[in-house]
Design a protein around this motif. Structure first.
Motif, PDB file in Angstrom:
ATOM      1  N   ASN A  10      14.603  38.117 -27.350  1.00 50.52           N
ATOM      2  CA  ASN A  10      14.007  38.264 -28.684  1.00 50.52           C
ATOM      3  C   ASN A  10      12.494  38.050 -28.715  1.00 50.52           C
ATOM      4  O   ASN A  10      11.922  37.813 -29.781  1.00 50.52           O
ATOM      5  CB  ASN A  10      14.682  37.332 -29.699  1.00 50.52           C
ATOM      6  CG  ASN A  10      16.079  37.805 -30.053  1.00 50.52           C
ATOM      7  OD1 ASN A  10      16.350  39.001 -30.116  1.00 50.52           O
ATOM      8  ND2 ASN A  10      16.978  36.862 -30.262  1.00 50.52           N
ATOM      9  N   MET A  11      11.849  38.150 -27.574  1.00 49.40           N
ATOM     10  CA  MET A  11      10.387  38.083 -27.601  1.00 49.40           C
ATOM     11  C   MET A  11       9.845  39.355 -28.250  1.00 49.40           C
ATOM     12  O   MET A  11      10.495  40.405 -28.267  1.00 49.40           O
ATOM     13  CB  MET A  11       9.811  37.930 -26.193  1.00 49.40           C
ATOM     14  CG  MET A  11       9.928  39.135 -25.288  1.00 49.40           C
ATOM     15  SD  MET A  11       9.078  38.847 -23.698  1.00 49.40           S
ATOM     16  CE  MET A  11       9.446  40.397 -22.843  1.00 49.40           C
ATOM     17  N   GLY A  12       8.654  39.247 -28.812  1.00 51.93           N
ATOM     18  CA  GLY A  12       8.045  40.403 -29.449  1.00 51.93           C
ATOM     19  C   GLY A  12       6.566  40.162 -29.672  1.00 51.93           C
ATOM     20  O   GLY A  12       6.021  39.121 -29.306  1.00 51.93           O
ATOM     21  N   THR A  13       5.922  41.136 -30.288  1.00 54.63           N
ATOM     22  CA  THR A  13       4.480  41.021 -30.530  1.00 54.63           C
ATOM     23  C   THR A  13       4.060  41.965 -31.648  1.00 54.63           C
ATOM     24  O   THR A  13       4.686  43.001 -31.880  1.00 54.63           O
ATOM     25  CB  THR A  13       3.687  41.334 -29.244  1.00 54.63           C
ATOM     26  OG1 THR A  13       2.298  41.101 -29.479  1.00 54.63           O
ATOM     27  CG2 THR A  13       3.871  42.780 -28.808  1.00 54.63           C
ATOM     28  N   THR A  14       3.003  41.581 -32.323  1.00 51.90           N
ATOM     29  CA  THR A  14       2.310  42.509 -33.212  1.00 51.90           C
ATOM     30  C   THR A  14       1.316  43.310 -32.371  1.00 51.90           C
ATOM     31  O   THR A  14       1.078  43.005 -31.204  1.00 51.90           O
ATOM     32  CB  THR A  14       1.534  41.761 -34.306  1.00 51.90           C
ATOM     33  OG1 THR A  14       0.449  41.032 -33.701  1.00 51.90           O
ATOM     34  CG2 THR A  14       2.435  40.801 -35.065  1.00 51.90           C
ATOM     35  N   LEU A  15       0.712  44.301 -32.982  1.00 54.14           N
ATOM     36  CA  LEU A  15      -0.341  45.067 -32.323  1.00 54.14           C
ATOM     37  C   LEU A  15      -1.269  45.644 -33.384  1.00 54.14           C
ATOM     38  O   LEU A  15      -0.808  46.254 -34.350  1.00 54.14           O
ATOM     39  CB  LEU A  15       0.256  46.216 -31.497  1.00 54.14           C
ATOM     40  CG  LEU A  15      -0.760  47.189 -30.868  1.00 54.14           C
ATOM     41  CD1 LEU A  15      -1.581  46.492 -29.788  1.00 54.14           C
ATOM     42  CD2 LEU A  15      -0.056  48.420 -30.300  1.00 54.14           C
ATOM     43  N   ILE A  29      10.239  45.878 -23.610  1.00 53.73           N
ATOM     44  CA  ILE A  29      10.256  44.491 -24.089  1.00 53.73           C
ATOM     45  C   ILE A  29      11.688  44.010 -24.306  1.00 53.73           C
ATOM     46  O   ILE A  29      12.062  42.895 -23.913  1.00 53.73           O
ATOM     47  CB  ILE A  29       9.438  44.372 -25.389  1.00 53.73           C
ATOM     48  CG1 ILE A  29       7.957  44.698 -25.137  1.00 53.73           C
ATOM     49  CG2 ILE A  29       9.583  42.972 -25.996  1.00 53.73           C
ATOM     50  CD1 ILE A  29       7.247  43.780 -24.200  1.00 53.73           C
ATOM     51  N   LYS A  30      12.511  44.848 -24.916  1.00 55.61           N
ATOM     52  CA  LYS A  30      13.899  44.460 -25.179  1.00 55.61           C
ATOM     53  C   LYS A  30      14.693  44.319 -23.886  1.00 55.61           C
ATOM     54  O   LYS A  30      15.522  43.405 -23.749  1.00 55.61           O
ATOM     55  CB  LYS A  30      14.553  45.475 -26.107  1.00 55.61           C
ATOM     56  CG  LYS A  30      13.983  45.455 -27.516  1.00 55.61           C
ATOM     57  CD  LYS A  30      14.571  46.569 -28.372  1.00 55.61           C
ATOM     58  CE  LYS A  30      13.970  46.579 -29.758  1.00 55.61           C
ATOM     59  NZ  LYS A  30      14.487  47.684 -30.604  1.00 55.61           N
ATOM     60  N   SER A  31      14.441  45.187 -22.919  1.00 57.83           N
ATOM     61  CA  SER A  31      15.156  45.120 -21.636  1.00 57.83           C
ATOM     62  C   SER A  31      14.836  43.823 -20.903  1.00 57.83           C
ATOM     63  O   SER A  31      15.728  43.195 -20.323  1.00 57.83           O
ATOM     64  CB  SER A  31      14.788  46.319 -20.761  1.00 57.83           C
ATOM     65  OG  SER A  31      15.275  47.511 -21.321  1.00 57.83           O
ATOM     66  N   LYS A  32      13.572  43.419 -20.931  1.00 58.73           N
ATOM     67  CA  LYS A  32      13.214  42.152 -20.283  1.00 58.73           C
ATOM     68  C   LYS A  32      13.944  40.987 -20.926  1.00 58.73           C
ATOM     69  O   LYS A  32      14.353  40.043 -20.247  1.00 58.73           O
ATOM     70  CB  LYS A  32      11.695  41.938 -20.360  1.00 58.73           C
ATOM     71  CG  LYS A  32      10.902  42.711 -19.332  1.00 58.73           C
ATOM     72  CD  LYS A  32       9.495  42.153 -19.187  1.00 58.73           C
ATOM     73  CE  LYS A  32       8.789  42.772 -17.996  1.00 58.73           C
ATOM     74  NZ  LYS A  32       7.445  42.181 -17.760  1.00 58.73           N
ATOM     75  N   GLY A  33      14.116  41.056 -22.246  1.00 68.12           N
ATOM     76  CA  GLY A  33      14.836  40.000 -22.948  1.00 68.12           C
ATOM     77  C   GLY A  33      16.310  39.959 -22.582  1.00 68.12           C
ATOM     78  O   GLY A  33      16.899  38.875 -22.474  1.00 68.12           O
ATOM     79  N   ARG A  34      16.891  41.121 -22.370  1.00 66.79           N
ATOM     80  CA  ARG A  34      18.305  41.155 -21.964  1.00 66.79           C
ATOM     81  C   ARG A  34      18.488  40.644 -20.540  1.00 66.79           C
ATOM     82  O   ARG A  34      19.500  40.006 -20.226  1.00 66.79           O
ATOM     83  CB  ARG A  34      18.845  42.582 -22.088  1.00 66.79           C
ATOM     84  CG  ARG A  34      19.041  43.054 -23.515  1.00 66.79           C
ATOM     85  CD  ARG A  34      19.851  44.340 -23.571  1.00 66.79           C
ATOM     86  NE  ARG A  34      19.140  45.455 -22.970  1.00 66.79           N
ATOM     87  CZ  ARG A  34      18.378  46.300 -23.642  1.00 66.79           C
ATOM     88  NH1 ARG A  34      18.223  46.139 -24.954  1.00 66.79           N
ATOM     89  NH2 ARG A  34      17.775  47.308 -23.031  1.00 66.79           N
ATOM     90  N   GLU A  35      17.515  40.915 -19.680  1.00 68.09           N
ATOM     91  CA  GLU A  35      17.617  40.527 -18.271  1.00 68.09           C
ATOM     92  C   GLU A  35      17.323  39.050 -18.050  1.00 68.09           C
ATOM     93  O   GLU A  35      17.820  38.453 -17.088  1.00 68.09           O
ATOM     94  CB  GLU A  35      16.654  41.371 -17.438  1.00 68.09           C
ATOM     95  CG  GLU A  35      17.026  42.852 -17.397  1.00 68.09           C
ATOM     96  CD  GLU A  35      15.899  43.720 -16.871  1.00 68.09           C
ATOM     97  OE1 GLU A  35      14.843  43.156 -16.499  1.00 68.09           O
ATOM     98  OE2 GLU A  35      16.065  44.960 -16.838  1.00 68.09           O
TER      99      GLU A  35
END
Length: 252
Positions: A115-120, A103-109
């Motif tokens: 800074n996207m994220g999610t609960t689970l 998730i963090k890598s996609k945000g950097r790219e």
């Protein structure tokens, strides 16, 4: 043996323009839709029910929730059989680290996903055991008889401080710049009884509908769609997603 009658609904609500929530019922992904089915532990090695509430701005949150549930679904289905509980727990913690990096890598790219994220929150049946998991402030409730209990613990500033002014400020999640993500993973095989109702929901439900009203609706036989509608009728300020599992337990 346990049979589940399952209803799942995910709605965009009255204010938001897009739905960042997603539900996974076994291999079915639900967003802005309603789904119902049944499932049984008889002859099954594993069953997964999970809900993710994405965050991070337009489109980004829905990417995070979908990526997380898709990855979790693959991870669970790919697990070797007959793991001990401590081994399963270690595998899950490794998965959490991995999905955080993804998730963090996609945000950097892609700056649009920064800074996207999610609960689970989820329920897992694996190898004859039932577990619940939680990362963030989406909730797992159990209705037993006439008593509704929140089983999961909110990873939120409100819960840490006892205040109500920090609404929607969470202290733990997948992605979203969270440096030390963690996941509650608990076995509750012996805590599931015939007639129990298990509920997974995003905060779009419990922020709009008090627990007393959720309890009343469930006691009247409400399904996931009717619970979502109650949140929308109360204003629907957020996306709202609910998965309801009604338990029918038979002695093996």
């Amino acid at each position: 043996m346990i049979d589940f009658d399952i209803s799942a609904t995910s709605r965009v609500g009255c204010i938001r323009s897009n739905n960042e929530d997603m539900i996974l019922v076994r291999s079915e992904f639900i967003r802005s839709d309603t789904f119902s089915t049944s499932a049984s532990t008889q002859g099954a090695d594993r069953l997964l029910f999970a809900l993710a509430d994405g965050m991070g701005g337009h489109n980004a949150g829905e990417v995070a929730s979908e990526d997380t549930l898709s990855n979790l679904n693959f991870f669970i289905n790919d697990l070797p059989p007959n793991l001990e509980i401590n081994q399963l727990t270690e595998y899950l913690f490794e998965w959490l680290s991995s999905i955080n990096q993804i998730i963090k890598s996609k945000g950097r790219e892609n700056p649009k996903l920064e800074n996207m994220g999610t609960t689970l929150v989820g329920i897992l049946y694996y190898g004859g055991h039932i577990f619940w998991m939680n990362c963030g402030d989406s909730r797992f409730y159990r209705l037993r008889g006439s008593f509704l209990e929140q089983i999961s613990i909110d990873h939120s500033l409100n819960n840490m401080t006892g205040a109500t002014k920090h609404s929607n400020v969470i202290t733990n999640c997948i992605g979203a710049g969270c440096k030390n993500s963690y996941i509650d993973f608990k076995e509750f095989t012996d805590d599931v009884e015939d007639g129990d109702v298990l509920i997974l929901c995003s905060d779009g439900l419990n922020d709009m509908v008090p627990d007393t009203e959720i309890r009343k609706l469930l006691l009247s036989g409400a399904n996931a769609s009717e619970l979502c509608q109650a949140a929308i009728d109360a204003g629907g300020y957020d996306n709202v997603s609910v998965c309801v599992l009604r338990v029918h337990k038979q002695e093996d």
